[in-house]
Write a protein that holds these residues in place. Sequence first.
Motif, PDB file in Angstrom:
ATOM      1  N   THR A  89      -1.462 -15.056  17.199  1.00  0.00           N
ATOM      2  CA  THR A  89      -0.503 -14.984  16.109  1.00  0.00           C
ATOM      3  C   THR A  89      -0.411 -13.579  15.536  1.00  0.00           C
ATOM      4  N   VAL A  90       0.722 -13.307  14.905  1.00  0.00           N
ATOM      5  CA  VAL A  90       0.935 -12.111  14.091  1.00  0.00           C
ATOM      6  C   VAL A  90       1.098 -12.632  12.668  1.00  0.00           C
ATOM      7  N   SER A  91       0.412 -12.034  11.712  1.00  0.00           N
ATOM      8  CA  SER A  91       0.491 -12.546  10.336  1.00  0.00           C
ATOM      9  C   SER A  91       1.928 -12.506   9.822  1.00  0.00           C
ATOM     10  N   GLN A  92       2.265 -13.501   9.025  1.00  0.00           N
ATOM     11  CA  GLN A  92       3.612 -13.561   8.457  1.00  0.00           C
ATOM     12  C   GLN A  92       3.852 -12.386   7.523  1.00  0.00           C
ATOM     13  N   THR A  93       2.803 -11.915   6.870  1.00  0.00           N
ATOM     14  CA  THR A  93       2.934 -10.757   5.982  1.00  0.00           C
ATOM     15  C   THR A  93       3.415  -9.542   6.770  1.00  0.00           C
ATOM     16  N   LEU A  94       2.789  -9.282   7.911  1.00  0.00           N
ATOM     17  CA  LEU A  94       3.207  -8.147   8.741  1.00  0.00           C
ATOM     18  C   LEU A  94       4.610  -8.381   9.281  1.00  0.00           C
ATOM     19  N   ALA A  95       4.900  -9.590   9.738  1.00  0.00           N
ATOM     20  CA  ALA A  95       6.238  -9.886  10.260  1.00  0.00           C
ATOM     21  C   ALA A  95       7.297  -9.622   9.184  1.00  0.00           C
ATOM     22  N   ASP A  96       7.025 -10.038   7.954  1.00  0.00           N
ATOM     23  CA  ASP A  96       7.968  -9.805   6.845  1.00  0.00           C
ATOM     24  C   ASP A  96       8.115  -8.314   6.549  1.00  0.00           C
ATOM     25  N   ASP A  97       6.987  -7.587   6.552  1.00  0.00           N
ATOM     26  CA  ASP A  97       7.036  -6.140   6.304  1.00  0.00           C
ATOM     27  C   ASP A  97       7.859  -5.436   7.383  1.00  0.00           C
ATOM     28  N   LEU A  98       7.663  -5.825   8.639  1.00  0.00           N
ATOM     29  CA  LEU A  98       8.437  -5.233   9.730  1.00  0.00           C
ATOM     30  C   LEU A  98       9.920  -5.566   9.605  1.00  0.00           C
ATOM     31  N   ALA A  99      10.208  -6.821   9.306  1.00  0.00           N
ATOM     32  CA  ALA A  99      11.602  -7.269   9.232  1.00  0.00           C
ATOM     33  C   ALA A  99      12.376  -6.541   8.141  1.00  0.00           C
ATOM     34  N   SER A 100      11.699  -6.178   7.073  1.00  0.00           N
ATOM     35  CA  SER A 100      12.393  -5.554   5.943  1.00  0.00           C
ATOM     36  C   SER A 100      12.362  -4.029   5.972  1.00  0.00           C
ATOM     37  N   ALA A 101      11.674  -3.432   6.936  1.00  0.00           N
ATOM     38  CA  ALA A 101      11.542  -1.973   6.974  1.00  0.00           C
ATOM     39  C   ALA A 101      12.754  -1.319   7.638  1.00  0.00           C
ATOM     40  N   ALA A 102      13.310  -0.353   6.951  1.00  0.00           N
ATOM     41  CA  ALA A 102      14.422   0.417   7.497  1.00  0.00           C
ATOM     42  C   ALA A 102      13.885   1.402   8.546  1.00  0.00           C
ATOM     43  N   PRO A 103      14.729   1.832   9.485  1.00  0.00           N
ATOM     44  CA  PRO A 103      14.279   2.767  10.521  1.00  0.00           C
ATOM     45  C   PRO A 103      13.606   4.030   9.961  1.00  0.00           C
ATOM     46  N   ALA A 104      14.126   4.581   8.876  1.00  0.00           N
ATOM     47  CA  ALA A 104      13.512   5.790   8.300  1.00  0.00           C
ATOM     48  C   ALA A 104      12.102   5.495   7.812  1.00  0.00           C
ATOM     49  N   ARG A 105      11.901   4.326   7.234  1.00  0.00           N
ATOM     50  CA  ARG A 105      10.554   3.942   6.778  1.00  0.00           C
ATOM     51  C   ARG A 105       9.622   3.771   7.978  1.00  0.00           C
ATOM     52  N   LEU A 106      10.113   3.175   9.048  1.00  0.00           N
ATOM     53  CA  LEU A 106       9.297   2.999  10.246  1.00  0.00           C
ATOM     54  C   LEU A 106       8.886   4.352  10.832  1.00  0.00           C
ATOM     55  N   ALA A 107       9.803   5.310  10.836  1.00  0.00           N
ATOM     56  CA  ALA A 107       9.472   6.650  11.336  1.00  0.00           C
ATOM     57  C   ALA A 107       8.408   7.294  10.452  1.00  0.00           C
ATOM     58  N   ARG A 108       8.536   7.138   9.132  1.00  0.00           N
ATOM     59  CA  ARG A 108       7.547   7.689   8.197  1.00  0.00           C
ATOM     60  C   ARG A 108       6.188   7.028   8.398  1.00  0.00           C
ATOM     61  N   VAL A 109       6.186   5.710   8.564  1.00  0.00           N
ATOM     62  CA  VAL A 109       4.935   4.978   8.801  1.00  0.00           C
ATOM     63  C   VAL A 109       4.300   5.440  10.108  1.00  0.00           C
ATOM     64  N   ALA A 110       5.108   5.663  11.135  1.00  0.00           N
ATOM     65  CA  ALA A 110       4.582   6.122  12.420  1.00  0.00           C
ATOM     66  C   ALA A 110       3.893   7.476  12.266  1.00  0.00           C
ATOM     67  N   ARG A 111       4.503   8.378  11.487  1.00  0.00           N
ATOM     68  CA  ARG A 111       3.885   9.693  11.270  1.00  0.00           C
ATOM     69  C   ARG A 111       2.561   9.561  10.523  1.00  0.00           C
ATOM     70  N   GLU A 112       2.534   8.716   9.485  1.00  0.00           N
ATOM     71  CA  GLU A 112       1.310   8.513   8.702  1.00  0.00           C
ATOM     72  C   GLU A 112       0.248   7.794   9.535  1.00  0.00           C
TER      73      GLU A 112
END
Length: 164
Positions: A89-112
């Motif tokens: 399983t993947v936690s629902q919390t992570l699934a929700d965080d991924l689903a709501s993240a905009a591409p710019a936020r994902l790029a920032r998270v990847a850098r961090e």
Amino acid sequence: MGIRTEYFAAPTDEVAATALRTPGGPADPDQRTDLPRFDAVAVPSMDPFVMLGGLAGALSGRPYGEVTAHPRHGTLVCSGGDEGPWIVTVSQTLADDLASAAPARLARVAREWHATATPAVPPRELAAALLPLAALAARAADQGYGLYCWTSLTDDERRMTSRE
């Protein structure tokens, strides 16, 4: 030995467990319809335990130990044996965080996340992996489905053969 990972959406653990019977993974087409059995994305080198725990921490700002203690973080749904495949399983919390993240936020998270990711993965590769995973999470959320990871051990020879 390597690890092959495909993340996919399913309505229940029981339905997700049926992906174990698909030898090529959840995206393998059904022979009757030639359509994938599940909505799935291959995310090379992103294991559902350590790497996904790091991602969950980076997206939520919570400590790694806290996100990996979630009862659905990498919980075994079914197993095909010692060499897999396995479905977790993947936690629902992570699934929700991924689903709501905009591409710019994902790029920032990847850098961090790059600074702490184990094993080290270049930020560009992390961002490229996060975009389809986030899109899958959004589609799963729209359907009320959960996210799962199909994982199998591979060897270098089998990986090379599959690329040809």
